[in-house]
Design a protein around this motif. Structure first.
Motif, PDB file in Angstrom:
ATOM      1  N   HIS A 241       0.847  -1.204   0.000  1.00 27.83           N
ATOM      2  CA  HIS A 241       0.000   0.000   0.000  1.00 27.83           C
ATOM      3  C   HIS A 241       0.883   1.255   0.000  1.00 27.83           C
ATOM      4  CE1 HIS A 241      -3.489   2.457   1.569  1.00 27.83           C
ATOM      5  NE2 HIS A 241      -2.490   3.134   2.102  1.00 27.83           N
ATOM      6  N   ASN A 242       1.868   1.267   0.890  1.00 29.36           N
ATOM      7  CA  ASN A 242       2.743   2.442   0.986  1.00 29.36           C
ATOM      8  C   ASN A 242       3.590   2.606  -0.272  1.00 29.36           C
ATOM      9  OD1 ASN A 242       1.818   3.245   3.503  1.00 29.36           O
ATOM     10  ND2 ASN A 242       3.347   2.034   4.613  1.00 29.36           N
ATOM     11  N   ALA A 243       4.041   1.496  -0.840  1.00 24.73           N
ATOM     12  CA  ALA A 243       4.833   1.573  -2.080  1.00 24.73           C
ATOM     13  C   ALA A 243       3.993   2.186  -3.194  1.00 24.73           C
ATOM     14  CB  ALA A 243       5.313   0.178  -2.486  1.00 24.73           C
ATOM     15  N   THR A 244       2.733   1.826  -3.252  1.00 22.39           N
ATOM     16  CA  THR A 244       1.834   2.357  -4.285  1.00 22.39           C
ATOM     17  C   THR A 244       1.680   3.867  -4.127  1.00 22.39           C
ATOM     18  OG1 THR A 244       0.692   0.239  -4.369  1.00 22.39           O
ATOM     19  CG2 THR A 244      -0.502   2.149  -5.241  1.00 22.39           C
ATOM     20  N   THR A 245       1.514   4.314  -2.888  1.00 19.59           N
ATOM     21  CA  THR A 245       1.387   5.757  -2.626  1.00 19.59           C
ATOM     22  C   THR A 245       2.674   6.489  -3.035  1.00 19.59           C
ATOM     23  OG1 THR A 245      -0.048   5.211  -0.771  1.00 19.59           O
ATOM     24  CG2 THR A 245       0.814   7.458  -0.837  1.00 19.59           C
ATOM     25  N   VAL A 246       3.815   5.883  -2.745  1.00 21.81           N
ATOM     26  CA  VAL A 246       5.103   6.504  -3.111  1.00 21.81           C
ATOM     27  C   VAL A 246       5.216   6.672  -4.630  1.00 21.81           C
ATOM     28  CG1 VAL A 246       7.601   6.079  -3.204  1.00 21.81           C
ATOM     29  CG2 VAL A 246       6.370   5.832  -1.034  1.00 21.81           C
ATOM     30  N   TYR A 247       4.817   5.661  -5.387  1.00 20.99           N
ATOM     31  CA  TYR A 247       4.889   5.771  -6.861  1.00 20.99           C
ATOM     32  C   TYR A 247       3.912   6.822  -7.383  1.00 20.99           C
ATOM     33  CZ  TYR A 247       8.410   2.327  -7.926  1.00 20.99           C
ATOM     34  OH  TYR A 247       9.616   1.702  -8.059  1.00 20.99           O
ATOM     35  N   ARG A 248       2.774   6.948  -6.737  1.00 25.45           N
ATOM     36  CA  ARG A 248       1.801   7.986  -7.128  1.00 25.45           C
ATOM     37  C   ARG A 248       2.407   9.362  -6.884  1.00 25.45           C
ATOM     38  NH1 ARG A 248      -3.513   6.831  -4.291  1.00 25.45           N
ATOM     39  NH2 ARG A 248      -2.548   7.750  -2.452  1.00 25.45           N
ATOM     40  N   ASP A 249       2.992   9.546  -5.696  1.00 23.86           N
ATOM     41  CA  ASP A 249       3.523  10.868  -5.325  1.00 23.86           C
ATOM     42  C   ASP A 249       4.811  11.194  -6.077  1.00 23.86           C
ATOM     43  OD1 ASP A 249       1.413  11.024  -3.610  1.00 23.86           O
ATOM     44  OD2 ASP A 249       2.570  10.591  -1.787  1.00 23.86           O
ATOM     45  N   ALA A 250       5.668  10.193  -6.257  1.00 23.60           N
ATOM     46  CA  ALA A 250       6.978  10.450  -6.864  1.00 23.60           C
ATOM     47  C   ALA A 250       6.892  10.654  -8.377  1.00 23.60           C
ATOM     48  CB  ALA A 250       7.926   9.286  -6.560  1.00 23.60           C
ATOM     49  N   TYR A 251       6.054   9.853  -9.038  1.00 26.34           N
ATOM     50  CA  TYR A 251       6.074   9.846 -10.509  1.00 26.34           C
ATOM     51  C   TYR A 251       4.740  10.235 -11.140  1.00 26.34           C
ATOM     52  CZ  TYR A 251      10.148   6.993  -9.337  1.00 26.34           C
ATOM     53  OH  TYR A 251      11.315   6.525  -8.797  1.00 26.34           O
TER      54      TYR A 251
END
Ligand code: GDP
Length: 333
Positions: A165-175
């Motif tokens: 879940h957190n990895a998904t949020t990071v990819y949304r925010d980062a890229y």
């Protein structure tokens, strides 16, 4: 024609989602770790015949931990939407196989996200991403749980799902990836695996009624779960990816029940008194338990217009009826 790629297509949710998307006119590519017939019984009816002039469902064999394979699959299938449903899905088993559970769910999701990111960057294409999160991430946070509730996981499965879940949020925010986390409460159907408590109970009800089993060994009967129908829940996954903005959503019925409630209805429908058959078995208990999950899906109702259509009693009745039918029996009431 829009194209979807579903990892974990041979699971309960994968099969309902593939059906749903095919009905919507999509071309659907499904990834399964094994594709021999025993492993893909839930989607066998979707596989095209040899002489199908325009097949729209394609099954691929592979593992989401193989980064190169995954990248090739995304390049080849060119999906518009990617639904990441693959993973070891049983909480109890995650205590016995913690490392494998973490690998396939946490590392697996990171592998899918990175392959997708590299594909989007290289091709300039936009691909919308759905991550299958779980109410198990809430652990012992008090109900009702919603998108603002603190995650306090109580199992290796919950920890792994929270990392994904957190990895998904990071990819949304980062890229700027259009990525949504669904936080789905328990969802069941006649296609549920036999080691989940609902299916274990409905199958036992049928076997006891057919005279092929007498005792049903269970763990903690007092836990409460918010159980919905898987077909309703896959519709919510799709709705999330059709919005203007990517967001996270809780999907739940808002009603919770005990295992005792489940037993009363399921064995009752089979004409049985559950108290005469159920025995307590410490082996069915977990080292750590999540006592009460009950979701508040208000955000999904407001923004997606999503509401469940199947309540608890109808869900259990459908499952009992399907299991009784395996033994040539019908519900008693
Ligand atoms: P989960 O919520 O994803 O863990 O779904 P399950 O269907 O596996 O379990 C739901 C709840 O039923 C959990 O709190 C289990 O501890 C409880 N439970 C009690 N007895 C059993 C059993 O014999 N099998 C399973 N799977 N769960 C049981």
């Amino acid at each position: 024609m829009r194209t979807a790629l579903i990892t974990g297509v041979a699971g309960q949710d994968g099969s309902y989602l593939a059906e749903f998307l095919l009905e919507k006119g999509y071309r659907v590519h499904g990834l399964a770790r094994r594709i021999e017939s025993a492993a893909v019984w839930r989607i066998a009816h979707l596989l095209p015949g040899e002489d199908d002039p325009e097949p729209r469902f394609f099954l691929h064999e592979g593992d989401i931990l193989d980064a190169g394979f995954l990248r090739g699959l995304i390049d080849e299938t060119q999906p518009d939407e990617l639904y990441n449903l693959a993973g070891q899905s049983h909480v109890g088993l995650s205590f016995i196989q913690p490392a494998r559970t973490m690998a396939v769910i946490a590392t697996g999701t990171a592998t899918v996200l990175e392959a997708l990111h590299v594909h989007c960057r290289a091709s300039g294409r936009q691909v919308r991403f759905y991550q299958a999160g779980s109410s198990e991430m809430f652990g012992d946070s008090s109900p009702p749980q919603n998108e603002d509730t603190v995650f306090r996981p109580r199992s290796p499965y919950g920890v792994a799902k929270l990392a994904a879940h957190n990895a998904t949020t990071v990819y949304r925010d980062a890229y700027g990836l259009f990525a949504c986390n669904g936080i789905l409460f328990n969802h069941e159907s006649p296609r549920r695996g036999e080691n989940f408590v609902t299916r274990k109970v409905t199958l036992a009800a049928a076997r006891i009624a057919a005279g092929q089993q007498n005792r049903l060994a269970l763990g903690d009967l007092s836990v409460r779960r918010d159980w919905g129908h898987a077909a309703d829940y896959v519709r919510a996954m799709w709705l999330m990816l059709q919005q203007e903005e990517p967001e996270d959503y809780v999907i739940a019925t808002g009603q919770s029940h005990t295992i005792g409630d489940l037993l009363e209805i399921a064995l009752g429908l089979a004409g049985l008194d559950w108290r005469r058959h159920v025995v307590s078995d410490p082996a069915c208990r977990r080292p750590l338990e999540v006592d009460h999950l009950c979701g508040d899906a208000g955000k999904a109702a407001r923004l997606l217009g999503w509401r469940p259509t199947v309540g608890f009693e109808a869900l259990v009745a459908e499952m009992v009826e399907a299991d009784l039918a395996r033994y040539g029996l019908r519900p008693a009431q």
